[in-house]
Design an enzyme around this catalytic site. Structure first.
Site, PDB file in Angstrom:
ATOM      1  CB  ILE A   1      52.284 -12.988  47.423  1.00  0.00           C
ATOM      2  CG1 ILE A   1      50.681 -13.772  47.906  1.00  0.00           C
ATOM      3  CG2 ILE A   1      52.396 -13.528  46.021  1.00  0.00           C
ATOM      4  CD1 ILE A   1      49.697 -13.269  47.053  1.00  0.00           C
ATOM      5  CB  ALA A   2      54.532 -17.273  50.377  1.00  0.00           C
TER       6      ALA A   2
ATOM      7  CE1 TYR B   1      50.783 -11.619  41.947  1.00  0.00           C
ATOM      8  CE2 TYR B   1      52.258 -12.715  40.454  1.00  0.00           C
ATOM      9  CZ  TYR B   1      51.989 -12.510  41.834  1.00  0.00           C
ATOM     10  OH  TYR B   1      52.588 -12.805  42.820  1.00  0.00           O
TER      11      TYR B   1
ATOM     12  CG  ASN C   1      54.514 -18.868  40.384  1.00  0.00           C
ATOM     13  OD1 ASN C   1      53.628 -19.416  40.110  1.00  0.00           O
ATOM     14  ND2 ASN C   1      55.064 -18.481  41.372  1.00  0.00           N
TER      15      ASN C   1
ATOM     16  CD  GLU D   1      60.509  -7.274  40.392  1.00  0.00           C
ATOM     17  OE1 GLU D   1      60.013  -7.594  41.250  1.00  0.00           O
ATOM     18  OE2 GLU D   1      60.843  -5.972  39.958  1.00  0.00           O
TER      19      GLU D   1
END
Length: 147
Positions: free
Chosen positions: A71-72, A117, A110, A105
């Site tokens: 995801i970015a 999450y 981060n 992961e």
């Protein structure tokens, strides 16, 4: 900002590669994204501002489980709720394709991703030692066992 979400197709690979290069020290190649978009076992979604690709999220879906691969977001769009919207969309898309659980992961460093999450109910399930090849950082394994 007029953000929408749609599925990625192979022709989006160049735009997704640009987001990848702006986000990760060891980016995936354009060819990797082209292959991912063409694979029937993957689900990749794009975040768009108008017609411009500003982010993406992807997962593999096999045997009722979704494994988030990436995801970015482009740096200018971080911290504005786009990631939350995009991640919620991939959870729903995975559910529609039969996934009942999801894993991923994440780097311990981060904190923004870890908060995202946790917002969606992911729980720590273990550690992969030295997982990230750029600096040897461990990865925290997260699971959401009920989608």
């Amino acid at each position: 900002m007029n953000v929408s979400v749609r599925s990625m197709v192979p022709n989006d690979a160049e735009a997704v590669e640009a987001v990848e290069k702006a986000s990760f020290p060891v980016p995936w190649s354009r060819e990797s994204f082209w292959r991912e978009a063409a694979n029937e076992n993957t689900c990749y979604l794009l975040a768009l501002d108008g017609e411009s690709v500003i982010g993406y999220v992807g997962c593999w879906i096999l045997s009722g489980e979704a494994q988030v691969t990436n995801i970015a977001l482009l740096p200018d769009y971080r911290g504005k709720g786009v990631g939350t919207m995009l991640f919620g969309a991939v959870i729903e898309a995975a559910k529609e394709r039969g996934a009942t659980a999801m894993t991923l992961e994440v780097r311990p460093s981060n904190t923004a991703a870890r908060a995202l999450y946790a917002h969606y109910g992911f729980c720590e399930a273990g550690v992969r030692k030295g997982y990230y090849c750029d600096n040897g950082e461990d990865a925290i394994i997260l699971w959401k066992t009920s989608l």
